[in-house]
Motif scaffolding. Structure first.
Motif, PDB file in Angstrom:
ATOM      1  N   SER A  36      18.636  62.298  56.861  1.00  0.00           N
ATOM      2  CA  SER A  36      18.675  63.214  58.000  1.00  0.00           C
ATOM      3  C   SER A  36      20.044  63.274  58.680  1.00  0.00           C
ATOM      4  N   PHE A  37      20.789  62.167  58.719  1.00  0.00           N
ATOM      5  CA  PHE A  37      22.089  62.179  59.376  1.00  0.00           C
ATOM      6  C   PHE A  37      23.099  62.994  58.577  1.00  0.00           C
ATOM      7  N   VAL A  38      23.027  62.906  57.265  1.00  0.00           N
ATOM      8  CA  VAL A  38      23.892  63.730  56.412  1.00  0.00           C
ATOM      9  C   VAL A  38      23.500  65.193  56.529  1.00  0.00           C
ATOM     10  N   ASP A  39      22.195  65.471  56.523  1.00  0.00           N
ATOM     11  CA  ASP A  39      21.734  66.856  56.670  1.00  0.00           C
ATOM     12  C   ASP A  39      22.248  67.469  57.972  1.00  0.00           C
ATOM     13  N   ALA A  40      22.176  66.695  59.045  1.00  0.00           N
ATOM     14  CA  ALA A  40      22.620  67.202  60.347  1.00  0.00           C
ATOM     15  C   ALA A  40      24.122  67.473  60.344  1.00  0.00           C
ATOM     16  N   PHE A  41      24.897  66.576  59.727  1.00  0.00           N
ATOM     17  CA  PHE A  41      26.343  66.796  59.664  1.00  0.00           C
ATOM     18  C   PHE A  41      26.667  68.027  58.826  1.00  0.00           C
ATOM     19  N   GLU A  42      25.961  68.239  57.734  1.00  0.00           N
ATOM     20  CA  GLU A  42      26.197  69.428  56.907  1.00  0.00           C
ATOM     21  C   GLU A  42      25.994  70.705  57.728  1.00  0.00           C
ATOM     22  N   ARG A  43      24.946  70.747  58.518  1.00  0.00           N
ATOM     23  CA  ARG A  43      24.708  71.933  59.354  1.00  0.00           C
ATOM     24  C   ARG A  43      25.802  72.094  60.401  1.00  0.00           C
ATOM     25  N   GLN A  44      26.209  70.979  60.982  1.00  0.00           N
ATOM     26  CA  GLN A  44      27.229  71.000  62.030  1.00  0.00           C
ATOM     27  C   GLN A  44      28.566  71.503  61.498  1.00  0.00           C
ATOM     28  N   ILE A  45      28.994  70.984  60.361  1.00  0.00           N
ATOM     29  CA  ILE A  45      30.318  71.366  59.863  1.00  0.00           C
ATOM     30  C   ILE A  45      30.293  72.744  59.204  1.00  0.00           C
ATOM     31  N   ALA A  46      29.158  73.158  58.659  1.00  0.00           N
ATOM     32  CA  ALA A  46      29.059  74.518  58.129  1.00  0.00           C
ATOM     33  C   ALA A  46      29.263  75.533  59.252  1.00  0.00           C
ATOM     34  N   GLU A  47      28.685  75.239  60.411  1.00  0.00           N
ATOM     35  CA  GLU A  47      28.873  76.125  61.565  1.00  0.00           C
ATOM     36  C   GLU A  47      30.324  76.094  62.028  1.00  0.00           C
ATOM     37  N   TRP A  48      30.925  74.912  62.063  1.00  0.00           N
ATOM     38  CA  TRP A  48      32.314  74.776  62.519  1.00  0.00           C
ATOM     39  C   TRP A  48      33.265  75.540  61.608  1.00  0.00           C
ATOM     40  N   LEU A  49      33.006  75.495  60.300  1.00  0.00           N
ATOM     41  CA  LEU A  49      33.857  76.159  59.321  1.00  0.00           C
ATOM     42  C   LEU A  49      33.479  77.622  59.102  1.00  0.00           C
ATOM     43  N   SER A  50      32.337  78.040  59.664  1.00  0.00           N
ATOM     44  CA  SER A  50      31.811  79.403  59.474  1.00  0.00           C
ATOM     45  C   SER A  50      31.560  79.705  58.002  1.00  0.00           C
ATOM     46  N   VAL A  51      30.836  78.790  57.350  1.00  0.00           N
ATOM     47  CA  VAL A  51      30.473  78.961  55.945  1.00  0.00           C
ATOM     48  C   VAL A  51      28.953  78.823  55.799  1.00  0.00           C
ATOM     49  N   PRO A  52      28.370  79.498  54.807  1.00  0.00           N
ATOM     50  CA  PRO A  52      26.917  79.388  54.618  1.00  0.00           C
ATOM     51  C   PRO A  52      26.464  78.028  54.114  1.00  0.00           C
ATOM     52  N   HIS A  53      27.294  77.401  53.263  1.00  0.00           N
ATOM     53  CA  HIS A  53      26.860  76.158  52.621  1.00  0.00           C
ATOM     54  C   HIS A  53      27.947  75.089  52.710  1.00  0.00           C
ATOM     55  N   ALA A 164      43.140  74.194  59.436  1.00  0.00           N
ATOM     56  CA  ALA A 164      44.083  75.272  59.139  1.00  0.00           C
ATOM     57  C   ALA A 164      43.311  76.527  58.762  1.00  0.00           C
ATOM     58  N   THR A 165      43.909  77.688  58.993  1.00  0.00           N
ATOM     59  CA  THR A 165      43.230  78.951  58.694  1.00  0.00           C
ATOM     60  C   THR A 165      44.154  79.907  57.956  1.00  0.00           C
ATOM     61  N   TRP A 166      43.509  80.860  57.292  1.00  0.00           N
ATOM     62  CA  TRP A 166      44.220  81.963  56.633  1.00  0.00           C
ATOM     63  C   TRP A 166      43.518  83.253  57.039  1.00  0.00           C
ATOM     64  N   ASN A 167      44.249  84.146  57.716  1.00  0.00           N
ATOM     65  CA  ASN A 167      43.658  85.383  58.230  1.00  0.00           C
ATOM     66  C   ASN A 167      42.386  85.104  59.033  1.00  0.00           C
ATOM     67  N   GLY A 168      42.424  84.043  59.834  1.00  0.00           N
ATOM     68  CA  GLY A 168      41.312  83.722  60.703  1.00  0.00           C
ATOM     69  C   GLY A 168      40.167  82.978  60.051  1.00  0.00           C
ATOM     70  N   ARG A 169      40.264  82.713  58.758  1.00  0.00           N
ATOM     71  CA  ARG A 169      39.198  81.997  58.055  1.00  0.00           C
ATOM     72  C   ARG A 169      39.670  80.590  57.696  1.00  0.00           C
ATOM     73  N   SER A 170      38.747  79.645  57.765  1.00  0.00           N
ATOM     74  CA  SER A 170      39.089  78.260  57.467  1.00  0.00           C
ATOM     75  C   SER A 170      39.496  78.106  56.012  1.00  0.00           C
ATOM     76  N   THR A 171      40.528  77.301  55.766  1.00  0.00           N
ATOM     77  CA  THR A 171      40.863  76.986  54.383  1.00  0.00           C
ATOM     78  C   THR A 171      39.665  76.316  53.722  1.00  0.00           C
ATOM     79  N   GLY A 172      39.476  76.622  52.460  1.00  0.00           N
ATOM     80  CA  GLY A 172      38.298  76.154  51.736  1.00  0.00           C
ATOM     81  C   GLY A 172      37.212  77.194  51.652  1.00  0.00           C
ATOM     82  N   SER A 173      37.264  78.197  52.564  1.00  0.00           N
ATOM     83  CA  SER A 173      36.207  79.209  52.604  1.00  0.00           C
ATOM     84  C   SER A 173      36.613  80.522  51.962  1.00  0.00           C
ATOM     85  N   LEU A 174      37.838  80.598  51.420  1.00  0.00           N
ATOM     86  CA  LEU A 174      38.330  81.876  50.909  1.00  0.00           C
ATOM     87  C   LEU A 174      38.076  82.076  49.424  1.00  0.00           C
ATOM     88  N   GLY A 175      38.075  80.979  48.659  1.00  0.00           N
ATOM     89  CA  GLY A 175      37.853  81.072  47.221  1.00  0.00           C
ATOM     90  C   GLY A 175      36.383  81.006  46.870  1.00  0.00           C
TER      91      GLY A 175
END
Length: 365
Positions: A36-53, A164-175
């Motif tokens: 449950s603690f890992v699940d909660a962190f996954e949801r938290q950081i997905a929101e922070w990074l603005s990514v679905p998964h 860090a961001t590229w065109n307003g999107r978090s690095t890691g979320s563009l590819g």
């Protein structure tokens, strides 16, 4: 004055009480591996990074390994990556039996030179791994355009670039997939090993969640070759308490980096340039032909420094079978031979930075 290269105890003091409380919750619930603690962190950081998964794993190296598998890269396929990076960027390629193809890097940023990469594409090229080096994004407009031209998968090595961001999107979320490291010294560091894979592709995410947990399609039923790459609950707790502080920490890193750039101006060394969008300053790497002598002078004055990375991939013994005899990497070699990482960490004082600058200036005088 003594100036460490990093000081992780400063971060610990700011989260200690909350983390100790949640550690007790982990032990009370026995949610040590995933849970449950890992699940909660996954949801938290997905929101922070603005990514679905966001799929939590045990290291950034494991993240690259699984991302390549999910992207469909296999044995004999070629994968383009910069020659100047940490060797972890290459291990996942070798783990699956693919072939790393080293590219020289951009003179100003040390990130992959896309024009060089274009000349290295063959019928076996399947993916490109841009590394957001030292916290600065690679030129993702160029990378994505290049990948589209040759139908390549883009797997971002964002191990050093959270924030860090590229065109307003978090690095890691563009590819197609992005890989993040939470090694303790990173801008968002765990209390041990941990990593993350991010993607917008639902099928990739489902497969990654299975692969990290022995490829179980259901309990004790294994659909394919799997791996034990799960994040543990204690690391998730530490990261969950650090994440809300990361934006402020990144702002402070930028303040320190800008002070360095201003105060080192006029000295005969090259300071980093911010060319591509926003920088999160995981490292502040200056370059000088006098690197080794300058490092010795700083050390004698109580200032710790780092080398990132003195041996480029094409000079690594383990990777020598993949280096063509006529290949040349002059820019990567210059970064490797001249780069010196100066102290830059959250908790560093202006007085400490001024002392570093004075020692550097005295060396050149």
């Amino acid at each position: 004055m003594k100036v460490p290269f990093n000081d992780l105890t400063w971060q610990w003091r700011h989260i200690e009480d909350k983390v100790r409380f949640d550690f007790e919750r982990v032990f009370a619930s026995s949610q040590f591996s995933s849970g449950s603690f890992v699940d909660a962190f996954e949801r938290q950081i997905a929101e922070w990074l603005s990514v679905p998964h966001a799929i939590a794993v045990d290291s950034g190296t494991s993240a690259i390994h699984l991302a390549l598998i999910a992207a469909g890269v296999g044995a004999g396929d070629e994968v383009l990556l910069p020659a100047h990076t940490f060797i972890g960027s290459a291990w996942g390629i070798l783990y699956i039996g693919a072939v790393p193809v080293f590219c020289d890097v951009d003179e100003e940023t040390g990130t992959i030179d896309v024009e060089v990469a274009r000349r290295l594409v063959t019928s076996r090229t399947r993916a490109v791994v841009p590394v957001h080096l030292y916290g600065q994004p690679a030129n993702m407009d160029a990378v994505l355009s290049f990948a589209l031209d040759y139908d390549l998968k883009v797997i971002e090595d964002a191990a050093q670039s959270i924030g860090a961001t590229w065109n307003g999107r978090s690095t890691g979320s563009l590819g197609d997939l992005g890989c993040i490291s939470f090694y303790p010294g990173k801008n968002l560091g765990a209390a041990g090993e941990a990593g993350l894979i991010v993607t917008s592709n639902d099928s990739y995410a489902d497969r990654l969640r299975s692969l990290r947990n022995h490829a179980q399609s259901e309990r004790y039923v294994h659909a394919e070759l799997g791996f034990n790459y799960r994040m543990d609950g204690l690391q998730a707790v530490v990261l969950a308490h650090k994440l809300p502080l990361l934006s402020a920490w990144t702002k402070r890193r930028n303040e320190l980096a800008n002070q360095y750039i201003t105060k080192l101006k006029g000295l005969p060394l090259e300071v980093p340039s911010v060319r591509h969008q926003t920088h999160c300053w995981h490292l502040f790497v200056a370059r000088t032909p006098s690197r080794n002598s300058l490092r010795d002078a700083l050390s004698k004055s109580g200032v710790e420094t780092g080398l990132h990375y003195p041996v480029p991939l094409h000079r690594q013994p383990a990777l020598s079978p993949y280096v063509k005899p006529d290949a040349a990497y002059p820019v990567s070699e210059r970064w490797a031979d001249e780069g010196l990482s100066l102290p830059l960490f959250v908790g560093m004082t202006d007085e400490q930075l001024d002392y570093v600058v004075r020692v550097v200036a005295a060396f050149y005088r």
